[in-house]
Design an enzyme around this catalytic site. Structure first.
Site, mmCIF file in Angstrom:
data_model
loop_
_atom_site.group_PDB
_atom_site.id
_atom_site.type_symbol
_atom_site.label_atom_id
_atom_site.label_comp_id
_atom_site.label_asym_id
_atom_site.label_seq_id
_atom_site.Cartn_x
_atom_site.Cartn_y
_atom_site.Cartn_z
ATOM 1 N N ILE A 10 72.772 -51.084 24.034
ATOM 2 C CA ILE A 10 72.898 -52.270 25.278
ATOM 3 C C ILE A 10 73.722 -51.361 26.496
ATOM 4 O O ILE A 10 73.767 -52.073 27.621
ATOM 5 C CB ILE A 10 73.980 -53.275 24.655
ATOM 6 C CG1 ILE A 10 75.287 -52.746 24.202
ATOM 7 C CG2 ILE A 10 73.155 -54.166 23.693
ATOM 8 C CD1 ILE A 10 76.009 -53.893 23.799
ATOM 9 N N LYS A 11 74.200 -50.272 26.271
ATOM 10 C CA LYS A 11 74.685 -49.494 27.086
ATOM 11 C C LYS A 11 75.726 -50.538 28.230
ATOM 12 O O LYS A 11 75.777 -50.414 29.422
ATOM 13 C CB LYS A 11 73.657 -48.923 28.189
ATOM 14 C CG LYS A 11 73.135 -47.575 27.347
ATOM 15 C CD LYS A 11 72.224 -46.764 28.214
ATOM 16 C CE LYS A 11 71.552 -45.467 27.443
ATOM 17 N NZ LYS A 11 70.494 -45.971 26.515
#
Lengths: 309, 309
Positions: free
Chosen positions: B104-105
């Site tokens: 998901i960074k």
């Protein structure tokens, strides 16, 4: 869209953006209770409370302001129902002709960044159709992965005439851990600022670029330097109010044309009714408290800009 | 969860993770057609195609692998229906006892990072209830905002016994633009690596920390240095296969115990049926092609690790 943003800021004389970052504990009891009655104490119930809260604040402030900035994390924490409330909020704000800055702080590489860009600012291809998924006007972008991460957003911005704000110097206390480290004698945030200026060169609106920057109100001296490094970048300035930034700290973020910066306040506006200053409105009338807080913020910034002239 | 990941890697003898990053053009025609027939060429249709594609790949590979890594951008581009397919994929993989790394960074500050952490790894409070929204086992996190951005994730990890992988040195060509810049004679990614080691100290599993790192397979020499700087951090290694990294490049990412790294392949596995090498399976049997590609990847890495001993 940068032209629209600039025009709306001039028309409202309000270089401000209201951060729609609803925590459940900001939301008045009567709204929570009604939502929970209908949907239970569930993700759906929380999402309904958020939506009703947002709607009232937008209804009470939209004529005073050019833009809103919903913080997607505050919706994403409530899963799919929360993200549905985000999308509903984006759509509603656009129906009120507000510019919507999606505070999504996304950033990845290549085709992955392109997917974020398409999903938030562009249109995704499905068979013969091109479909807009979230459809904000602007998005915030994290630069840590370099040009590969940012360029896919710029490509979509050119196509859709939308814009981004790249994180340069964030408002939080520990932002200096990496952002302030010196590289050839200059802090990292200046190098990022230079890149923002470069990236923005070939996607200019009338006076400002589609590529803007995020620089925290809590670092006015750095704002002054960055203003010069990125003369054509609109600066989105978080950290006003609750995080400690004040009107007088903000003047250096603006250009001499009185433009070039847009200041965000979230808690200070949307939870204004909780402040002693706006207590007289009462919890039921939280939207009126938010309106009063918007008026005060506009006056504070206007005063500071006039005093600096 | 880091203990579970380590145990599963030992059990399968496969330090690999399958990246579930479905682009529509990876998805065989028969699956797309069926989904579009049912839902039209809509976001819902795309989401259904993605889900059916993922399900087949998981069904054909889950017994060989310890973990999957869905890239949320590839779902988010299809809006709410896309994110519903993401959630369905996460749940399905967990039902197959796979460890799920949500790529998901995310990364923001304070309460905003806490919201992401709660939404993806923890449980959000709604009235009297605590509810898990996305409920992945691990998440990837962007460090640009410093400790303020990462610590809220670590707090949730401690509570839930889950983990994160912090971006240190990414696999893309322009990752060096900021990450490689020298600070007091050392590249930024080393400083980030040191922070990862520090952050991880007080949340240790049996042998490895809850706080891991992302280091691209495309930079093996840097991996060697970072391995030493972060001895207790699991390294998630993207960039194998399609991005150019090979088995022999990977040995330096591992510790002497044969653990400490998990290598991701996305396109190389999920779109294996498009490669000449696996063409014999035919488009209809894309899941079998993916299974063969997983077996080859395991053998490639195993061979490289044995040769390096």
């Amino acid at each position: 869209m940068i032209n629209k943003l600039t025009a709306k800021i001039q028309k409202t004389n309000a270089p401000i953006v209201v951060g729609l970052d609803p925590m459940l504990n900001y939301i008045p009891k009567h709204i929570q209770e009604k939502a929970f009655e209908e949907y239970g104490e569930t993700l759906e119930g929380a999402a309904e409370a958020i939506w009703q809260f947002n709607k009232e604040i937008v209804d009470k402030t939209y004529d005073l302001i050019p833009a809103v900035k919903p913080q997607i994390a505050m919706y994403e924490q409530f899963g799919i129902p929360g993200l549905m409330a985000y999308k509903k909020t984006v759509d509603y704000c656009k129906s009120k002709d507000l510019v919507v800055i999606g505070d999504i702080k996304r950033g990845d590489i290549g085709s992955t960044s392109a997917a974020y860009a398409v999903g938030h600012l562009g249109k995704v291809q499905v068979g013969e159709n091109k479909i807009a998924a979230f459809d904000e006007d602007f998005a915030t972008v994290n630069p840590y992965l370099g040009s590969d991460g940012v360029k896919p957003f710029i490509d979509v911005c050119k196509e859709e005439k939308k814009g981004i704000f790249v994180l340069v110097k964030t408002s939080n206390p520990s932002s200096g851990e990496f952002q302030d480290r010196l590289i050839d004698g200059r802090p990292l945030y200046e190098l990022v600022g230079e890149k923002v200026a470069q990236w923005g060169e070939d996607c200019m609106g009338d006076s400002y670029s589609y590529v803007g920057a995020v620089v925290g109100a809590t670092y006015p001296e750095m704002g002054k330097v960055l203003r010069k490094i990125m003369p054509k970048a609109y600066i989105l300035v978080p950290g006003y109010g609750a995080q400690g930034g004040q009107g007088k700290d903000l003047v250096h973020f603006f250009n001499e044309d009185g433009l070039g910066a847009i200041v965000n306040s979230s808690r200070g506006i949307i939870a204004a009714y909780k402040q002693e200053k706006y207590g007289k409105f009462g919890e039921e009338n939280f939207g009126d408290a938010s309106r009063a807080a918007v008026e005060d913020m506009i006056a504070d910034i206007d005063g500071a800009l006039k005093a600096a002239k």
